[in-house]
Design a protein around this motif. Sequence first.
Motif, PDB file in Angstrom:
ATOM      1  N   GLY A 107      31.712  10.625   0.369  1.00 29.81           N
ATOM      2  CA  GLY A 107      32.782   9.729  -0.064  1.00 29.81           C
ATOM      3  C   GLY A 107      34.043  10.501  -0.417  1.00 29.81           C
ATOM      4  N   ILE A 108      35.121   9.756  -0.552  1.00 23.05           N
ATOM      5  CA  ILE A 108      36.447  10.355  -0.743  1.00 23.05           C
ATOM      6  C   ILE A 108      36.508  11.174  -2.038  1.00 23.05           C
ATOM      7  CG2 ILE A 108      38.879   9.782  -1.171  1.00 23.05           C
ATOM      8  CD1 ILE A 108      38.384   7.255   0.612  1.00 23.05           C
ATOM      9  N   VAL A 109      36.068  10.569  -3.141  1.00 21.88           N
ATOM     10  CA  VAL A 109      36.232  11.242  -4.434  1.00 21.88           C
ATOM     11  C   VAL A 109      35.336  12.478  -4.537  1.00 21.88           C
ATOM     12  CG1 VAL A 109      35.972  10.969  -6.929  1.00 21.88           C
ATOM     13  CG2 VAL A 109      37.010   9.149  -5.591  1.00 21.88           C
ATOM     14  N   ILE A 126      44.405  23.884   8.543  1.00 23.34           N
ATOM     15  CA  ILE A 126      44.350  23.774  10.006  1.00 23.34           C
ATOM     16  C   ILE A 126      43.668  22.457  10.331  1.00 23.34           C
ATOM     17  CG2 ILE A 126      43.366  24.824  12.090  1.00 23.34           C
ATOM     18  CD1 ILE A 126      44.810  27.045  11.050  1.00 23.34           C
ATOM     19  N   GLU A 127      44.326  21.592  11.074  1.00 21.87           N
ATOM     20  CA  GLU A 127      43.796  20.247  11.327  1.00 21.87           C
ATOM     21  C   GLU A 127      43.884  19.921  12.825  1.00 21.87           C
ATOM     22  OE1 GLU A 127      42.277  17.544   9.738  1.00 21.87           O
ATOM     23  OE2 GLU A 127      42.498  16.666  11.737  1.00 21.87           O
ATOM     24  N   ARG A 128      42.775  19.478  13.399  1.00 27.35           N
ATOM     25  CA  ARG A 128      42.756  19.188  14.840  1.00 27.35           C
ATOM     26  C   ARG A 128      43.582  17.934  15.186  1.00 27.35           C
ATOM     27  NH1 ARG A 128      36.616  18.371  15.944  1.00 27.35           N
ATOM     28  NH2 ARG A 128      37.240  18.243  18.111  1.00 27.35           N
ATOM     29  N   GLY A 164      41.674  12.853   7.093  1.00 25.96           N
ATOM     30  CA  GLY A 164      40.275  12.809   7.526  1.00 25.96           C
ATOM     31  C   GLY A 164      39.769  11.387   7.666  1.00 25.96           C
ATOM     32  N   ALA A 165      38.474  11.239   7.435  1.00 22.29           N
ATOM     33  CA  ALA A 165      37.851   9.913   7.558  1.00 22.29           C
ATOM     34  C   ALA A 165      38.319   9.002   6.430  1.00 22.29           C
ATOM     35  CB  ALA A 165      36.333  10.060   7.538  1.00 22.29           C
ATOM     36  N   GLY A 166      38.982   9.590   5.425  1.00 23.85           N
ATOM     37  CA  GLY A 166      39.399   8.797   4.268  1.00 23.85           C
ATOM     38  C   GLY A 166      40.654   7.970   4.499  1.00 23.85           C
ATOM     39  N   PRO A 172      39.925  14.623   2.530  1.00 27.52           N
ATOM     40  CA  PRO A 172      40.011  14.723   1.069  1.00 27.52           C
ATOM     41  C   PRO A 172      39.553  16.084   0.543  1.00 27.52           C
ATOM     42  CG  PRO A 172      38.877  12.700   1.735  1.00 27.52           C
ATOM     43  CD  PRO A 172      39.168  13.442   2.989  1.00 27.52           C
ATOM     44  N   ALA A 173      38.493  16.644   1.125  1.00 28.08           N
ATOM     45  CA  ALA A 173      38.016  17.956   0.643  1.00 28.08           C
ATOM     46  C   ALA A 173      39.083  19.014   0.889  1.00 28.08           C
ATOM     47  CB  ALA A 173      36.704  18.329   1.331  1.00 28.08           C
ATOM     48  N   GLY A 174      39.638  19.025   2.111  1.00 28.85           N
ATOM     49  CA  GLY A 174      40.630  20.044   2.472  1.00 28.85           C
ATOM     50  C   GLY A 174      41.915  19.905   1.682  1.00 28.85           C
ATOM     51  N   GLY A 204      32.712  20.012   1.268  1.00 28.93           N
ATOM     52  CA  GLY A 204      32.885  18.592   1.556  1.00 28.93           C
ATOM     53  C   GLY A 204      31.700  17.956   2.253  1.00 28.93           C
ATOM     54  N   GLU A 205      31.959  16.811   2.850  1.00 30.47           N
ATOM     55  CA  GLU A 205      30.888  15.998   3.415  1.00 30.47           C
ATOM     56  C   GLU A 205      30.223  16.664   4.627  1.00 30.47           C
ATOM     57  OE1 GLU A 205      31.870  11.880   4.030  1.00 30.47           O
ATOM     58  OE2 GLU A 205      29.747  11.464   4.105  1.00 30.47           O
ATOM     59  N   GLY A 206      31.018  17.323   5.447  1.00 30.91           N
ATOM     60  CA  GLY A 206      30.470  17.924   6.669  1.00 30.91           C
ATOM     61  C   GLY A 206      29.505  19.049   6.396  1.00 30.91           C
ATOM     62  N   GLY A 251      38.937   3.011   1.397  1.00 29.50           N
ATOM     63  CA  GLY A 251      39.646   3.516   0.234  1.00 29.50           C
ATOM     64  C   GLY A 251      39.014   3.119  -1.085  1.00 29.50           C
ATOM     65  N   LYS A 252      37.701   2.884  -1.037  1.00 30.83           N
ATOM     66  CA  LYS A 252      36.991   2.679  -2.309  1.00 30.83           C
ATOM     67  C   LYS A 252      36.915   4.037  -2.978  1.00 30.83           C
ATOM     68  CE  LYS A 252      33.317   1.034  -0.278  1.00 30.83           C
ATOM     69  NZ  LYS A 252      33.847   0.561   0.986  1.00 30.83           N
ATOM     70  N   LEU A 253      37.139   4.054  -4.272  1.00 32.05           N
ATOM     71  CA  LEU A 253      37.189   5.359  -4.929  1.00 32.05           C
ATOM     72  C   LEU A 253      36.087   5.527  -5.951  1.00 32.05           C
ATOM     73  CD1 LEU A 253      41.046   5.519  -5.297  1.00 32.05           C
ATOM     74  CD2 LEU A 253      39.638   6.725  -3.638  1.00 32.05           C
TER      75      LEU A 253
END
Length: 519
Positions: free
Chosen positions: A497-499, A111-113, A145-147, A92-94, A489-491, A152-154
Motif C-alpha cells: 500500500g501507499i503509506v 531513475i524512473e522508467r 508508481g502504482a499509487g 511512494p517508496a522511491g 517498498g512493495e516490490g 488513494g486510500k491512505l
Amino acid sequence: MVRQIEIKLDPKDLYNEEMIRDKITRIFQLKGGDSFKYTIDRRSIDARKKPQFVLQVSVYLAGEEPTPSRPIMDSYRNVEKEEEVYIIGAGPAGYFAALKCLEVGLRPIVIERGKDAQTRRKDLRAIQQFGVVNPDSNYCFGEGGAGTYSDGKLYTRSKKRGNVDQVLKILVEHGADHDILIDAHPHIGSNKLPKIIANIRKTIEQYGGKVLFEHRVEGFTITGHRLTGIQTNKGLFDVRKLILATGHSARDIYHALLSEKIRIDAKPFALGVRIEHPQSLIDKIQYGAASRPENLPAASYRLTCTLEQRGVFSFCMCPGGLIVPAATAPGEIVVNGMSLSRRDSPFANSGMVVSVAVEDAVRHGYSGALACMEFQKKVEQDMFVIGDGSQKAPAQRLSDFINGNKSSELPPTSYIPGILSQRLDQLLPTDIYKHLKRALKYFGQKMDHFVTNDAIAVGVESRTSAPIRIPRSPDTLEHPDIKGLYPCGEGAGYAGGIVSAAIDGQQVVEAIMQAKNQK
Ligand SMILES: Cc1cc2nc3c(=O)[nH]c(=O)nc-3n(C[C@H](O)[C@H](O)[C@H](O)COP(=O)(O)OP(=O)(O)OC[C@H]3O[C@@H](n4cnc5c(N)ncnc54)[C@H](O)[C@@H]3O)c2cc1C
C-alpha cells in the motif's frame, strides 16, 4: 492543558459548527459568553446501528492555544553537493526515500522508467480506449508508481502512528486536503494525486535532487560483492548506494537480479477476481437506509475468512469507484480499482482474493524463485487469450460465477475497456475458484444481498502484492549478499500500500544514514 472529548453527531450535522460548540459548552458547563477554541483530531463513522460520526475533539479554554506543529519541509536542506543515493522507482517508496534524503543530507537521484504524472495520462487513455499497453507507462509504471492513478486510500495496518502521521503531513504539505489528517479512513482520489506527486518531485529538485524519467534500469553491475553500477536504456551509471523500489510489477527487474545471481525468493501473494456492485446496493446494506444519508460517504465493506488454512479476503475496496486495467505488458489482463476524490461513481468494486502460498505455485508446476510470479503471469495471460485481443476482461454475474453458469448478458460496468461474458469460474485455477466460491457463499450469509446477479465478477485480480521477496538484513536493510543494494517498498516484499511503501522508503534512508554515521 488540552481537554480531549468525544462528540457524536448525526451525519446531517457534520458541518454544523454551532451544534459542535453547543455540545462543548454543555460538556464543560461553560457560560454563553465564555470563549474557547477547538480542533477536530479524528473523525470516524460508527455504522453499527444508526450511522453517526464520532469526532475526537481537543478543547482549549480561554487563554489556551493549540500548538502549531513545525512543517516537515522546514527540515529539508540543499543536498546538491552531498553524497549521491540512486533510487530506482518514483513510486511512494522511491519518492518518500528521496524526501528523507533531503532531510538527512544525501542527494537523491531518482531513475524512473515511466513518464511524469501528467504525460502518463495519455498512455492510460490508450489502454482504456484502444487496449494498447505501453510496458513502461501504464497504471503501475510512471511517476508516483502504482499509487498515482490508484484509489488513494491512505489507511494502513501499520501500528506506528507517528510514521503514518508524518507521511500524511508530507502529503498535505504538497497539496492534499487537510481532512486526511483527521479521517479514520483517509482517501485522496486519483484526480488529485497526480498534482501532489508532481509537487513532491518539484521539492526533490528544488533542494538539489534529480528525477530522470523514461530511464529504464535493465541490469546491475556487481564487483566482488558490491554494487558498482546500473545499466539503463539511456546508458551506464556508476552507483555506490542503490535503493531498489521498483514495485510489484517490475518482472524484468527480478530477471535482471537473477541473471546477476543476486538472491531473491518466491513469496506468497493473492489471486482472485474484482467484484462490482451497484453502489446504491452496498449503501443500502451498510447504512440500512433506502438512500445514503446526507454527508455519509459511499459505503464500503471488508470481508475476510479462513478456509482450510487459506485466507480469502476483500482487497482494495473502492466505493464509488472504477475498475481499471492494470496490466503492465501486452498479452495479459489484470484488473484493479481506483476512485476519484468524490467517490461518486454509481459502482462499488473490490478485489476478492485467495492467498496463494509458494507450495500452491509449486503444485501448479512452477519452481524456483520465480514460481509465484510465473503462476501469476500464466493466469493473467489465460484471461487475455480467451478475449478478443483488446483489454476487454472476462466477466460473469456473481451468482452465475458461484453456480458455474455462463451469464447470458452482463449488466453495465465501470470498466471502460468493456467486459466479455466468459466462464471465469473455469478460467481461474480450480483451487482458487473452489475457495472463492465457498467464501462468497459465506460472505453472502454475513451480508444480506451481497451475492446477487446484479453484481459481477471480473478477472483477474492478481497484482495484490509482490510474488517475490528480495532479502535484506534486518539491521542495515541492505541485501545480505550485495553491499550497496537496498531492496525497498512493495516490490521487494516490505510494504503493501501507499503509506507502508512510503514509510519503508523513509526507513531505508534512515538505515543508510545510520551506517554512514557509524563509519
Ligand atoms: C489501480 C491501483 C489502485 C491502488 N489503490 C491503492 C489504494 O487505494 N491505497 C493503497 O494504499 N494502495 C493502493 N494500491 C497499491 C499501491 O499503489 C502500491 O502499494 C504502492 O504504490 C507501492 O509503492 P512502491 O513505491 O513500493 O512501488 P510502485 O508504486 O509500484 O512504484 C514502483 C516504480 O518503479 C518504477 N520501475 C519499475 N521498474 C523499473 C525499472 N526497471 N527501471 C526504472 N523504474 C522502474 C515503476 O515505473 C514505478 O513508478 C493500488 C495499486 C493499483 C495498481
